[in-house]
Design a protein around this motif. Structure first.
Motif, short mmCIF file in Angstrom:
data_model
loop_
_atom_site.label_atom_id
_atom_site.label_comp_id
_atom_site.label_asym_id
_atom_site.label_seq_id
_atom_site.Cartn_x
_atom_site.Cartn_y
_atom_site.Cartn_z
N GLU A 129 38.89 46.89 33.04
CA GLU A 129 37.60 47.06 32.34
C GLU A 129 36.52 46.20 32.98
OE1 GLU A 129 40.47 46.46 30.97
OE2 GLU A 129 40.89 48.17 29.66
N ASP A 130 36.88 44.99 33.39
CA ASP A 130 35.92 44.11 34.05
C ASP A 130 35.44 44.72 35.37
OD1 ASP A 130 36.22 42.10 32.08
OD2 ASP A 130 38.00 41.34 33.10
N ILE A 131 36.39 45.21 36.15
CA ILE A 131 36.06 45.76 37.47
C ILE A 131 35.14 46.97 37.34
CG2 ILE A 131 37.03 46.90 39.51
CD1 ILE A 131 39.47 45.03 39.19
N VAL A 193 47.77 43.16 25.63
CA VAL A 193 46.82 44.24 25.33
C VAL A 193 45.98 44.60 26.55
CG1 VAL A 193 46.68 43.63 22.89
CG2 VAL A 193 45.11 42.56 24.50
N TYR A 194 46.02 43.76 27.59
CA TYR A 194 45.23 44.01 28.79
C TYR A 194 46.04 44.66 29.91
CZ TYR A 194 41.62 41.04 26.74
OH TYR A 194 40.66 40.52 25.92
N ASN A 195 47.33 44.89 29.65
CA ASN A 195 48.20 45.44 30.69
C ASN A 195 48.44 46.92 30.44
OD1 ASN A 195 50.14 46.05 32.56
ND2 ASN A 195 51.55 44.41 32.00
N SER A 216 46.92 38.24 23.80
CA SER A 216 45.56 38.63 24.18
C SER A 216 45.11 37.76 25.34
CB SER A 216 44.60 38.47 22.99
OG SER A 216 43.31 38.90 23.34
N SER A 217 45.70 38.03 26.51
CA SER A 217 45.38 37.24 27.70
C SER A 217 45.58 38.10 28.94
CB SER A 217 46.28 36.00 27.79
OG SER A 217 46.11 35.34 29.04
N THR A 218 44.74 37.88 29.94
CA THR A 218 44.89 38.59 31.22
C THR A 218 45.78 37.83 32.18
OG1 THR A 218 42.93 37.50 32.14
CG2 THR A 218 42.58 39.57 30.96
#
Length: 287
Positions: A129-131, A193-195, A216-218
């Motif tokens: 999402e960041d990219i 949740v970020y994977n 909740s961590s990347t």
């Protein structure tokens, strides 16, 4: 004279109009129209077409070196214009996932800077999402990410990233065999949740419910530490094998869960010669 017409010289290299059309991203009928239009414009026949393929006429052979030079010079001109519009020809802005930024990107950047000592790199580290956001906001020139509906037309394949299960070394799993989801049903799963792989794995499990602890961590490294302390198991990129402690094992899944990763170029900038060269370095590193 339209230099697009001059690019038909690729037909000579390809050996056939069909191959040339594929290379130039034209339909075969469209390419034939360009060939006929160019020959009519200059009043000379440049190509001989027969059942064996395409070859240059004598006039084509005489003009070919100068035509090729015009096409190459236009390409260089466009690259230079793009580099100036991007703020100079010595900057590259890249977005990448944390694990890729740690273990794959540094060697490529180091080698590229050795060949281009004046290059200024900016590396942004984040999730998909960041990219995508950075690409839209013109924060990066390219991002290393998976393909989706928003970027599929601009995405170039790089490598397959396989998801492994990180488990404490004292868990009763064989190092020689992949793990099934059924074997994990009695163990807490550190679910990020970020994977995106976690979502795919959950779908793979069907009605089977994972015993989830939501993270909740990347940062996959944080999950490795939690696994090491016996909190549960975690689904992580196989790239994390590089930093896996002796007390944790990384084992593949059965069936395998694989996500192709590739390069998405910023739609707001033209792909310059510098960007193309860096992409070539990335592909070579992952080959």
């Amino acid at each position: 004279m339209d230099t697009k017409k001059l690019s038909i010289l690729a037909t000579i290299q390809a050996g056939s109009l069909k191959k040339a059309a594929e290379k130039l991203n034209y339909t075969q009928s469209g390419l034939i129209y360009l060939v006929n239009s160019l020959e009519e414009e200059i009043g000379l026949r440049l190509l001989k077409r027969n059942s064996k393929g395409v070859t240059l006429t004598e006039a084509g052979k005489a003009l070919e070196p100068m035509i090729r030079e015009i096409v190459e010079r236009e390409s260089k001109l466009n690259d230079k214009i793009a580099e100036i519009c991007q703020g100079g020809d010595n900057k590259l802005r890249i977005g990448a996932y944390p694990i890729y930024a740690c273990y794959c990107l540094p060697a490529v950047v180091k080698k590229f800077r050795a060949n281009h000592p004046g290059i200024e790199f900016t590396i942004h580290v984040g999730v998909a999402e960041d990219i995508e956001k950075w690409l839209v906001e013109d924060t990066i020139d390219m991002g290393i990410t998976e393909a989706d509906g928003k970027n599929a037309d601009r995405w170039t394949y790089l490598f397959d990233d396989e998801t492994y299960v990180a488990v404490p070394a004292n868990y009763p799993f064989s190092e020689e065999e992949p793990i099934t989801l059924d074997e994990l049903k009695d163990y807490p799963v550190l679910y990020s949740v970020y994977n995106p792989a976690c979502t795919a794995i959950e779908r793979l499990g069907g009605s089977q419910q994972l015993n989830k602890i939501t993270i909740s961590s990347t940062d996959g490294s944080a999950q490795l530490c939690m696994v090491e302390q016996g909190l549960g198991v975690a689904f992580l990129s196989s790239l994390y094998i590089n930093e896996c402690p002796p007390t944790v094992r990384m084992i593949p899944l059965s069936p395998p869960v694989i996500r192709p990763l590739g390069i998405v170029v910023n739609p707001q900038v033209r792909t310059s010669g510098l960007i193309r060269e860096f992409i070539t370095h990335l592909k070579a590193a992952m080959a």
